[in-house]
Write a protein that holds these residues in place. Structure first.
Motif, PDB file in Angstrom:
ATOM      1  N   THR A  74       0.865  -1.179   0.000  1.00  0.00           N
ATOM      2  CA  THR A  74       0.000   0.000   0.000  1.00  0.00           C
ATOM      3  C   THR A  74       0.899   1.226   0.000  1.00  0.00           C
ATOM      4  O   THR A  74       2.098   1.133   0.279  1.00  0.00           O
ATOM      5  CB  THR A  74      -0.896   0.033   1.245  1.00  0.00           C
ATOM      6  N   ASP A 119       0.958   3.660   2.138  1.00  0.00           N
ATOM      7  CA  ASP A 119       1.465   3.933   3.488  1.00  0.00           C
ATOM      8  C   ASP A 119       2.599   2.996   3.851  1.00  0.00           C
ATOM      9  O   ASP A 119       3.615   3.417   4.424  1.00  0.00           O
ATOM     10  CB  ASP A 119       0.334   3.813   4.508  1.00  0.00           C
ATOM     11  N   ARG A 120       2.429   1.711   3.549  1.00  0.00           N
ATOM     12  CA  ARG A 120       3.496   0.767   3.878  1.00  0.00           C
ATOM     13  C   ARG A 120       4.744   1.035   3.061  1.00  0.00           C
ATOM     14  O   ARG A 120       5.871   0.976   3.570  1.00  0.00           O
ATOM     15  CB  ARG A 120       3.010  -0.667   3.640  1.00  0.00           C
ATOM     16  N   ARG A 164       5.823   3.948   1.824  1.00  0.00           N
ATOM     17  CA  ARG A 164       6.532   5.120   2.343  1.00  0.00           C
ATOM     18  C   ARG A 164       7.243   4.799   3.658  1.00  0.00           C
ATOM     19  O   ARG A 164       8.375   5.224   3.885  1.00  0.00           O
ATOM     20  CB  ARG A 164       5.560   6.282   2.523  1.00  0.00           C
ATOM     21  N   ALA A 165       6.589   4.027   4.509  1.00  0.00           N
ATOM     22  CA  ALA A 165       7.200   3.684   5.793  1.00  0.00           C
ATOM     23  C   ALA A 165       8.442   2.819   5.604  1.00  0.00           C
ATOM     24  O   ALA A 165       9.447   2.983   6.320  1.00  0.00           O
ATOM     25  CB  ALA A 165       6.182   2.966   6.682  1.00  0.00           C
ATOM     26  N   LYS A 193       9.441  13.370  -1.935  1.00  0.00           N
ATOM     27  CA  LYS A 193       8.074  13.070  -1.495  1.00  0.00           C
ATOM     28  C   LYS A 193       7.061  13.016  -2.643  1.00  0.00           C
ATOM     29  O   LYS A 193       6.262  12.069  -2.715  1.00  0.00           O
ATOM     30  CB  LYS A 193       7.621  14.088  -0.449  1.00  0.00           C
ATOM     31  N   ASP A 234       5.005   9.691  -3.367  1.00  0.00           N
ATOM     32  CA  ASP A 234       3.542   9.706  -3.270  1.00  0.00           C
ATOM     33  C   ASP A 234       2.897   9.207  -4.557  1.00  0.00           C
ATOM     34  O   ASP A 234       1.861   8.530  -4.517  1.00  0.00           O
ATOM     35  CB  ASP A 234       3.052  11.128  -2.974  1.00  0.00           C
ATOM     36  N   GLY A 262       3.228   5.536  -4.647  1.00  0.00           N
ATOM     37  CA  GLY A 262       2.272   5.024  -3.674  1.00  0.00           C
ATOM     38  C   GLY A 262       0.846   5.040  -4.200  1.00  0.00           C
ATOM     39  O   GLY A 262       0.072   4.093  -3.976  1.00  0.00           O
ATOM     40  N   ASP A 282      -1.520   1.715  -4.608  1.00  0.00           N
ATOM     41  CA  ASP A 282      -2.845   1.583  -3.993  1.00  0.00           C
ATOM     42  C   ASP A 282      -3.898   1.119  -4.990  1.00  0.00           C
ATOM     43  O   ASP A 282      -4.902   0.494  -4.600  1.00  0.00           O
ATOM     44  CB  ASP A 282      -3.275   2.924  -3.383  1.00  0.00           C
TER      45      ASP A 282
END
Length: 493
Positions: free
Chosen positions: A15, A17-18, A20-21, A46, A50, A53, A57
């Motif tokens: 995902t 979020d995962r 980026r983390a 960034k 993004d 990301g 998604d």
């Protein structure tokens, strides 16, 4: 966990979020002399993180899941479609459709998309039996790494080229000219050197290191090695180039900000590569034959991306021509027709790759050879950009900024003298800025250079085409034709 732990099913589809983390992993990453701790949160990276990301998604969206993912029969997991080893023409074509979706979303600007690099992991998996024959365990390593990357949906980069220090010299005489194996021990191999140009390295989980076609001129088996490492491996240093998606004047750069994949130098400061991450060692001939084999699918997917770039250039050129009232001019229509022809030819090349697909010794269906289409793509890349520049001409250079448009003293002049045919100054400014970003500014020039260099040395590729092309039947007919003296017909009186 090691790569050989076959019971591990991984973390599944990424995902945003995962993703980026996971980039905040302690890697040694530098930009403009400063170490960057969290690339996904840094202003220079960034927007691009993004964007990747956002696309990741989409794999979870019910409207796209069947196209962008597949079910691994071994685990029952849904994995990224690009990691599916194709065994039928339909599976090959659905990979193409999946890549078309990704590259349409990114306007053909993602040269190192996850779809591209995943196909190289598939290629390494396909080549595993040859690697195993060369050295016991290496093929198993390749298979384990493929499962590790696919089941965790890793975003990958690859590193092929050597530093540009002195290309006339031999690495045997100056070992710093190429990445080399310093030693072997019970834990793995130790490597020292550098690799360029590693596209997407700051935004990837791992890098696959192997050899470019130029390595054939080298002496010394210590330079022949294939391996993969996480980008946070101790001793691995990543140096980024200057970002291309921003401006000190605050100008909008929507393409550069979202799609600047970043290019990097990798410095290997006596890095330990564990044995389970080594795939090939000191086998020059195997590396030479394997280079084309593991890239069979990436060349195919790369052409899907290039098709979308050409379509983007064509649509941009058409909108620019319409905006200034030259779309009805015969010479402009001819130029647009040239671009349309380029885009159409990429379809033919993809169809031919599918029609000529062959089954490999591991049972996968590999696209047919695309060497000629890669040469053609490099030859026309600059011409395609020149057409857009020629239509936009000086207008590409002089467009108002958002602050110019907001200035009440300037705005009446802009509305009167910088409008287009049927569009206002603000809309025309955004259009022409898009065209400039595609063809003229730092991002556009980087994309243009990328098209020229990423398929390898153009002269060498032409020579290889000549050497491989089968002329035997035509040569035989010509030899028979000229074997006997030509007799003139009798002249009738």
């Amino acid at each position: 966990m090691t790569l050989l732990d076959t019971t591990d099913t991984g973390r599944g589809l990424l995902t945003a979020d995962r993703y980026r983390a996971e980039l905040d992993d302690g890697r040694e990453l530098y930009l403009d002399g400063k170490r960057i701790s969290d690339p996904a949160g840094h202003p220079a990276f960034k927007p691009a993180a993004d964007e990747i990301g956002r696309l990741l998604d989409l794999q979870h969206h019910p409207d796209h899941q069947d196209l962008l993912t597949w079910q691994d029969p071994a685990t029952g997991q849904r994995l990224a479609r690009a990691y599916q080893p194709p065994r039928t023409v339909e599976e090959l074509r659905v990979q193409r459709r999946s890549a078309e979706f990704w590259h349409a979303e990114s306007l053909g600007q993602h040269g190192r998309s996850p779809a591209f690099m995943a196909s190289i992991a598939v290629g390494l998996y396909d080549f595993r039996h040859q690697l195993e024959k060369a050295r016991t365990g290496f093929g198993t390593n390749a298979e384990a790494w493929y499962h590790h990357t696919s089941r965790n949906d890793l975003v990958l980069s690859h590193a092929l080229g050597d530093p540009q220090i002195d290309r006339s010299a031999d690495p045997v005489d100056d070992p710093d000219l190429a990445l080399r194996v310093l030693s072997e021990n019970e834990r793995g191999i130790v490597v020292r050197g550098a690799k360029q140009l590693t596209t997407l390295a700051p935004l990837a989980h791992e890098v696959l290191v192997y050899l470019s076609a130029s390595f054939a001129q080298r002496r010394g088996e210590q330079f022949v090695v294939w391996f993969a490492l996480p980008l946070n491996t101790p001793g691995l240093v990543t140096l980024c180039r200057e970002p291309l998606g921003s401006s000190p004047w605050g100008h909008a750069h929507p393409l550069g900000a979202r799609f600047d994949e970043q290019d990097a130098m990798l410095f290997f400061d006596d890095v330990l590569v564990p044995w389970d991450r080594v795939f090939l060692l000191r086998e020059s001939e195997l590396a030479r034959t394997g280079l084309g084999r593991i890239n069979a699918w990436s060349a195919y997917i790369g052409h899907v991306r290039y098709r979308e770039r050409l379509r983007t250039l064509l649509a941009t050129a058409t909108l620019v021509a319409e905006s200034i009232g030259v779309d009805g001019f015969r010479n402009i229509q001819e130029d647009l027709g040239t671009l349309a022809g380029y885009a159409e030819l990429t379809e033919y090349f993809l169809d031919a790759a599918e029609a000529r697909a062959t089954v490999t010794d591991s049972g996968l269906l590999a696209p047919g050879d695309t060497a000629a289409s890669r040469v053609w793509s490099a030859e026309v890349a600059g011409k395609a950009v020149d057409i857009v520049r020629g239509i936009g001409a000086s207008g590409l250079l002089m467009q108002p900024t958002a602050n110019d448009l907001a200035n009440p003293r300037l705005r009446p002049h802009l509305d009167r003298y910088m409008r287009g045919r049927g569009i206002d100054a603000e809309h025309k400014s955004r259009l022409f800025r898009l065209a400039w970003e595609l063809t003229g500014d730092g991002f556009g020039q980087r994309q243009d250079l990328y098209e020229f260099v990423h398929r390898g040395d153009l002269a060498r590729n032409r020579i290889n085409l000549y050497r491989r092309y089968d002329q035997s039947s035509v040569r035989e007919r010509l030899q028979r034709l000229i074997a006997e003296p030509t007799t003139s017909p009798e002249v009738q009186s």
